[in-house]
Design a protein around this motif. Structure first.
Motif, PDB file in Angstrom:
ATOM      1  N   ASP A 187      -9.283 -15.209   6.341  1.00 16.61           N
ATOM      2  CA  ASP A 187     -10.668 -15.472   5.944  1.00 16.61           C
ATOM      3  C   ASP A 187     -10.886 -15.265   4.448  1.00 16.61           C
ATOM      4  O   ASP A 187     -11.670 -15.989   3.820  1.00 16.61           O
ATOM      5  CB  ASP A 187     -11.627 -14.571   6.729  1.00 16.61           C
ATOM      6  CG  ASP A 187     -11.777 -15.011   8.178  1.00 16.61           C
ATOM      7  OD1 ASP A 187     -11.387 -16.155   8.487  1.00 16.61           O
ATOM      8  OD2 ASP A 187     -12.272 -14.209   8.987  1.00 16.61           O
ATOM      9  N   VAL A 188     -10.225 -14.257   3.882  1.00  9.88           N
ATOM     10  CA  VAL A 188     -10.435 -13.965   2.456  1.00  9.88           C
ATOM     11  C   VAL A 188      -9.181 -14.242   1.631  1.00  9.88           C
ATOM     12  O   VAL A 188      -9.112 -13.865   0.462  1.00  9.88           O
ATOM     13  CB  VAL A 188     -10.876 -12.495   2.251  1.00  9.88           C
ATOM     14  CG1 VAL A 188     -12.181 -12.220   2.956  1.00  9.88           C
ATOM     15  CG2 VAL A 188      -9.800 -11.522   2.722  1.00  9.88           C
ATOM     16  N   ASN A 189      -8.192 -14.885   2.274  1.00 12.36           N
ATOM     17  CA  ASN A 189      -6.935 -15.174   1.584  1.00 12.36           C
ATOM     18  C   ASN A 189      -6.318 -13.896   1.017  1.00 12.36           C
ATOM     19  O   ASN A 189      -5.892 -13.833  -0.141  1.00 12.36           O
ATOM     20  CB  ASN A 189      -7.160 -16.194   0.460  1.00 12.36           C
ATOM     21  CG  ASN A 189      -5.855 -16.794  -0.042  1.00 12.36           C
ATOM     22  OD1 ASN A 189      -4.875 -16.878   0.705  1.00 12.36           O
ATOM     23  ND2 ASN A 189      -5.834 -17.194  -1.303  1.00 12.36           N
ATOM     24  N   ALA A 190      -6.271 -12.856   1.861  1.00 11.03           N
ATOM     25  CA  ALA A 190      -5.743 -11.561   1.424  1.00 11.03           C
ATOM     26  C   ALA A 190      -4.238 -11.643   1.216  1.00 11.03           C
ATOM     27  O   ALA A 190      -3.529 -12.372   1.914  1.00 11.03           O
ATOM     28  CB  ALA A 190      -6.070 -10.488   2.461  1.00 11.03           C
ATOM     29  N   ASP A 191      -3.760 -10.875   0.249  1.00  7.52           N
ATOM     30  CA  ASP A 191      -2.324 -10.802  -0.005  1.00  7.52           C
ATOM     31  C   ASP A 191      -1.833  -9.404   0.376  1.00  7.52           C
ATOM     32  O   ASP A 191      -2.623  -8.542   0.775  1.00  7.52           O
ATOM     33  CB  ASP A 191      -2.012 -11.141  -1.464  1.00  7.52           C
ATOM     34  CG  ASP A 191      -2.714 -10.215  -2.453  1.00  7.52           C
ATOM     35  OD1 ASP A 191      -3.021  -9.058  -2.094  1.00  7.52           O
ATOM     36  OD2 ASP A 191      -2.958 -10.646  -3.593  1.00  7.52           O
ATOM     37  N   PRO A 192      -0.518  -9.146   0.289  1.00  7.91           N
ATOM     38  CA  PRO A 192      -0.007  -7.825   0.682  1.00  7.91           C
ATOM     39  C   PRO A 192      -0.670  -6.665  -0.050  1.00  7.91           C
ATOM     40  O   PRO A 192      -0.866  -5.592   0.534  1.00  7.91           O
ATOM     41  CB  PRO A 192       1.488  -7.926   0.350  1.00  7.91           C
ATOM     42  CG  PRO A 192       1.811  -9.383   0.525  1.00  7.91           C
ATOM     43  CD  PRO A 192       0.598 -10.097   0.022  1.00  7.91           C
ATOM     44  N   LYS A 193      -1.049  -6.855  -1.315  1.00  7.63           N
ATOM     45  CA  LYS A 193      -1.713  -5.774  -2.044  1.00  7.63           C
ATOM     46  C   LYS A 193      -3.084  -5.460  -1.455  1.00  7.63           C
ATOM     47  O   LYS A 193      -3.511  -4.302  -1.441  1.00  7.63           O
ATOM     48  CB  LYS A 193      -1.848  -6.137  -3.530  1.00  7.63           C
ATOM     49  CG  LYS A 193      -0.555  -6.018  -4.315  1.00  7.63           C
ATOM     50  CD  LYS A 193      -0.797  -6.204  -5.805  1.00  7.63           C
ATOM     51  CE  LYS A 193       0.498  -5.998  -6.588  1.00  7.63           C
ATOM     52  NZ  LYS A 193       0.287  -6.142  -8.047  1.00  7.63           N
ATOM     53  N   ASP A 194      -3.775  -6.486  -0.971  1.00 10.36           N
ATOM     54  CA  ASP A 194      -5.078  -6.253  -0.345  1.00 10.36           C
ATOM     55  C   ASP A 194      -4.932  -5.433   0.933  1.00 10.36           C
ATOM     56  O   ASP A 194      -5.758  -4.567   1.229  1.00 10.36           O
ATOM     57  CB  ASP A 194      -5.770  -7.580  -0.028  1.00 10.36           C
ATOM     58  CG  ASP A 194      -6.189  -8.339  -1.270  1.00 10.36           C
ATOM     59  OD1 ASP A 194      -6.555  -7.684  -2.264  1.00 10.36           O
ATOM     60  OD2 ASP A 194      -6.135  -9.579  -1.254  1.00 10.36           O
ATOM     61  N   ILE A 195      -3.881  -5.721   1.696  1.00 16.51           N
ATOM     62  CA  ILE A 195      -3.662  -4.969   2.934  1.00 16.51           C
ATOM     63  C   ILE A 195      -3.328  -3.515   2.614  1.00 16.51           C
ATOM     64  O   ILE A 195      -3.850  -2.586   3.243  1.00 16.51           O
ATOM     65  CB  ILE A 195      -2.549  -5.632   3.767  1.00 16.51           C
ATOM     66  CG1 ILE A 195      -3.009  -7.028   4.219  1.00 16.51           C
ATOM     67  CG2 ILE A 195      -2.195  -4.776   4.975  1.00 16.51           C
ATOM     68  CD1 ILE A 195      -1.962  -7.816   4.972  1.00 16.51           C
ATOM     69  N   ALA A 196      -2.473  -3.299   1.615  1.00 18.92           N
ATOM     70  CA  ALA A 196      -2.161  -1.927   1.211  1.00 18.92           C
ATOM     71  C   ALA A 196      -3.406  -1.221   0.681  1.00 18.92           C
ATOM     72  O   ALA A 196      -3.611  -0.023   0.923  1.00 18.92           O
ATOM     73  CB  ALA A 196      -1.058  -1.934   0.152  1.00 18.92           C
ATOM     74  N   PHE A 197      -4.252  -1.950  -0.035  1.00 14.85           N
ATOM     75  CA  PHE A 197      -5.520  -1.411  -0.539  1.00 14.85           C
ATOM     76  C   PHE A 197      -6.384  -0.928   0.625  1.00 14.85           C
ATOM     77  O   PHE A 197      -6.982   0.158   0.575  1.00 14.85           O
ATOM     78  CB  PHE A 197      -6.232  -2.513  -1.327  1.00 14.85           C
ATOM     79  CG  PHE A 197      -7.476  -2.092  -2.059  1.00 14.85           C
ATOM     80  CD1 PHE A 197      -7.411  -1.603  -3.355  1.00 14.85           C
ATOM     81  CD2 PHE A 197      -8.722  -2.215  -1.464  1.00 14.85           C
ATOM     82  CE1 PHE A 197      -8.563  -1.239  -4.043  1.00 14.85           C
ATOM     83  CE2 PHE A 197      -9.881  -1.861  -2.136  1.00 14.85           C
ATOM     84  CZ  PHE A 197      -9.798  -1.370  -3.429  1.00 14.85           C
ATOM     85  N   TYR A 198      -6.427  -1.722   1.688  1.00 16.02           N
ATOM     86  CA  TYR A 198      -7.178  -1.335   2.887  1.00 16.02           C
ATOM     87  C   TYR A 198      -6.636  -0.028   3.459  1.00 16.02           C
ATOM     88  O   TYR A 198      -7.407   0.859   3.850  1.00 16.02           O
ATOM     89  CB  TYR A 198      -7.087  -2.446   3.937  1.00 16.02           C
ATOM     90  CG  TYR A 198      -7.492  -2.021   5.330  1.00 16.02           C
ATOM     91  CD1 TYR A 198      -8.835  -1.962   5.696  1.00 16.02           C
ATOM     92  CD2 TYR A 198      -6.531  -1.666   6.279  1.00 16.02           C
ATOM     93  CE1 TYR A 198      -9.211  -1.565   6.974  1.00 16.02           C
ATOM     94  CE2 TYR A 198      -6.897  -1.270   7.553  1.00 16.02           C
ATOM     95  CZ  TYR A 198      -8.235  -1.219   7.894  1.00 16.02           C
ATOM     96  OH  TYR A 198      -8.599  -0.814   9.155  1.00 16.02           O
ATOM     97  N   PHE A 199      -5.319   0.130   3.497  1.00 11.51           N
ATOM     98  CA  PHE A 199      -4.752   1.332   4.098  1.00 11.51           C
ATOM     99  C   PHE A 199      -4.903   2.559   3.201  1.00 11.51           C
ATOM    100  O   PHE A 199      -4.984   3.685   3.707  1.00 11.51           O
ATOM    101  CB  PHE A 199      -3.293   1.098   4.491  1.00 11.51           C
ATOM    102  CG  PHE A 199      -3.153   0.288   5.747  1.00 11.51           C
ATOM    103  CD1 PHE A 199      -3.659   0.754   6.944  1.00 11.51           C
ATOM    104  CD2 PHE A 199      -2.550  -0.956   5.728  1.00 11.51           C
ATOM    105  CE1 PHE A 199      -3.565   0.012   8.109  1.00 11.51           C
ATOM    106  CE2 PHE A 199      -2.446  -1.711   6.884  1.00 11.51           C
ATOM    107  CZ  PHE A 199      -2.953  -1.227   8.080  1.00 11.51           C
TER     108      PHE A 199
END
Length: 618
Positions: free
Chosen positions: A309-321
């Motif tokens: 939906d937001v075109n998240a990349d691996p850094k965005d996922i790590a940011f979430y965690f």
């Protein structure tokens, strides 16, 4: 101390523009007082700074966070001046009972507004400590600070005076800190310098600080928005509905009123994207992953959809965690005492499992759900290959890996490995096929090969890890057989269809903490275990009186034959209190519960191997 209360009128409730405009006017007055105190300048209070974010203070916090001389007190001063949203945690409905008493709850979490504010400050402090792990962050994270806000020293083991102090020291010594640092690197908050050391990505860190400041403001009931006509429907909410889920409520504000939150509005678009991603409704259950409890669809499908939906990349996922980690670290509202939730109140091996999984989860941005889950399983096994041998391959591979991960403790894990080959072939096949279903059309586990059938829906046996850990290692063979029986009866309720995706949940709450003799003793009391289909997505294992069976619709339940057991070989086999009788039909040889002089369970023996009370329904 928490900020003073801000008051909202009843007719303003649910209208973000009116509520936030009014609140930030009061925040401006409070910020002026705070600024005058820290600057020692009484004229500052008269200057009435605007309610906008102080990016000077915010940038100073981001720029200096790894300077050894930049203290926690200085950091606290900067973030409190920087982010006006911090004052929103004490917003109250004017005229409400106890409106001036911040010990009374007006927040959906059930704790006081003052404690909700302190939890947010604790999360900001957790960011500070994690950014400084190689400086003084480990000490601050584990032990907290002294009266001068300096990290406490690590006490020698000879001076550990209480169980809590011992826990803090053990966490400090045994925690896998490198995994936490790697998470900060993966999120783009830190980057390695060319020669040595770490560099702060200030823009990225500002986004994390802003997110941390605002992430729980929608727990304040007076701030909850109503969905406007212009934005309806919104994620299932109709016009006029109040969004009570605080994450979804914040998502609504960020989507449609983001300009009202100055700390979010002032971020670059790329950082706003990362912040917005953290508020997506991902329905991610980390316990399901680290215990290998759920199939890929149930684990990751909503998470994967959110990345698209937001075109998240691996850094965005790590940011979430990182956000997830710091939020949970501050769950106990004692920010000056360190991250007490993790250090004192959380199983360290579980936290270690979470942290190890983060690197694999980052791959969701570029890999399929099933590929990510298989990567988790193979990485987990690879780290323990000295204990468990080579990574399994073939039709049974996924079932064996998931069952071993579920068992958690090494003696119980070894019992799984020893027992699985002794299972009746039909039980092996059930576990192998059901535990290798992805729930996603076209997605298969590579290590399972082509022999496993993949028709859906996939079955999530909720609490199967708890059930196995209760029974293992003493009753390992019956435990796996009973689990296979649960899968078998669930598949009868949801027949496999190659075109069907998705997952169904089978809850075994009532059985998860029972020992095997307790599970089987119910038949002697005139009860039985049935798997009842509650709706199209859920079934529940429950104990019911046998006489209730005729009242039920056959299509909505299946009797679980926990009084029977399949064995690979036709021979007498004893496991705990169970005696398998191998002289009957090979497909379903019966067993009974031994009743010695010390047993209080009624006898279940019968010539047919089926409890007498059930024979006419079987």
């Amino acid at each position: 101390e928490a900020p003073p209360p801000i008051h909202v009128l009843p007719d303003e409730l649910g209208e973000p523009e009116r509520v936030f405009t009014k609140c930030f006017k009061e925040v401006a007055t409070y910020t002026a007082v705070v600024q005058s105190i820290h600057q020692g300048d009484n004229t500052a209070a008269a200057q009435r700074p605007t309610e906008a974010t102080s990016w000077t203070a915010a940038s100073r916090a981001a720029r200096k966070i790894r300077h050894p001389e930049y203290t926690l007190r200085a950091y606290y001063t900067d973030v409190r001046l920087a982010f006006p949203e911090l004052a929103l945690y004490t917003t109250r409905l004017q005229g409400a009972e106890h409106e001036e008493d911040l010990s009374k709850s007006d927040v959906t979490s059930g704790i006081s507004p003052a404690d909700e504010y302190r939890r947010t400050i604790g999360a900001l402090f957790a960011v500070y400590w994690l950014m400084r792990l190689d400086i003084d962050g480990k000490r601050g994270f584990c032990f907290g600070v002294d009266d001068d806000w300096q990290p406490l020293e690590v006490p020698p083991y000879s001076e550990l005076e209480s169980p809590d102090t011992t826990k803090r020291r053990e966490f400090h010594d045994l925690q896998e800190w490198d995994g936490m640092t790697q998470l900060m690197l993966d999120a783009g908050l830190l980057s390695p310098r060319k020669k040595m050391g770490l560099r702060v990505n200030e823009e990225r860190l500002l986004a994390m600080l802003a997110l941390t400041a605002i992430h729980d403001i929608m727990k304040v009931e007076a701030l909850l928005p109503k969905v406007s006509e212009a934005h309806a429907p919104y994620n299932g909410f109709k016009a006029g509905d109040v969004i009570n889920d605080h994450d979804m409520a914040l998502g609504y504000i960020l989507d449609h009123f983001g300009n009202l939150l100055p700390s979010y509005a002032g971020l670059p678009a790329a950082q706003q994207k990362s912040v917005r991603f953290t508020q997506a409704k991902m329905s991610f259950n980390h316990g399901w992953l680290v215990q290998a409890e759920a199939p890929p669809e149930a684990l990751f499908s909503k998470f994967k959809a959110a990345t698209k939906d937001v075109n998240a990349d691996p850094k965005d996922i790590a940011f979430y965690f990182v956000h997830w980690l710091t939020d949970l670290a501050a769950a106990v509202p004692t920010p000056l005492e360190g991250a007490e939730k993790f250090v004192l109140n959380f199983p360290r091996p579980v936290l270690g499992s979470f942290i190890k999984s983060f690197g694999v989860l980052n791959e969701l941005a570029v890999k399929s759900e099933t590929e990510v889950f298989e990567s988790f399983l193979t990485q987990w096994w690879g780290e323990k290959s000295d204990t468990f041998g080579a990574i399994p391959e073939g039709p049974n591979a996924i079932a064996i890996m998931r069952l071993v991960v579920q068992a958690q403790a090494e003696p119980k894990q070894k019992a799984i490995l020893d027992t699985f080959p002794a299972l009746h072939p039909k039980d092996q096949q059930v576990l192998a096929e059901e535990m290798a279903k992805s729930g996603l059309v076209g997605q298969k586990f590579k290590r399972a090969g082509k022999e496993v059938h993949h028709g859906g829906p996939a079955i999530l046996v909720y609490y199967s890890p708890a059930f196995l850990r209760t029974c293992l290692p003493v009753h390992s063979l019956p435990a796996l057989t009973l689990l296979a029986e649960v899968y078998r009866r669930a598949r009868e309720l949801w027949p496999a269809n190659g075109d069907v995706a998705g997952s169904v949940i089978v809850r075994i709450d009532q059985m998860k903490e029972l020992q095997l003799p307790e599970i089987q003793a119910v038949y002697g009391f005139g009860d039985t275990w049935v798997l009842t289909k509650r709706n199209d997505l859920e079934a529940v294992l429950e104990r019911i009186p046998v006489e209730q069976l005729p009242e039920r619709t056959k299509s909505s339940y299946r009797v679980c034959k926990f009084w029977k057991k399949d064995y690979k070989k036709k021979q007498r086999h004893t496991s705990g209190t169970l005696t398998a009788l191998g002289d009957g039909d090979e497909s379903e040889p019966s067993f009974h519960v031994n009743n010695d002089a010390n047993s209080s369970a009624p006898s279940l023996n019968s010539s047919s191997g089926t409890p007498a009370a059930l024979r006419r329904f079987h």
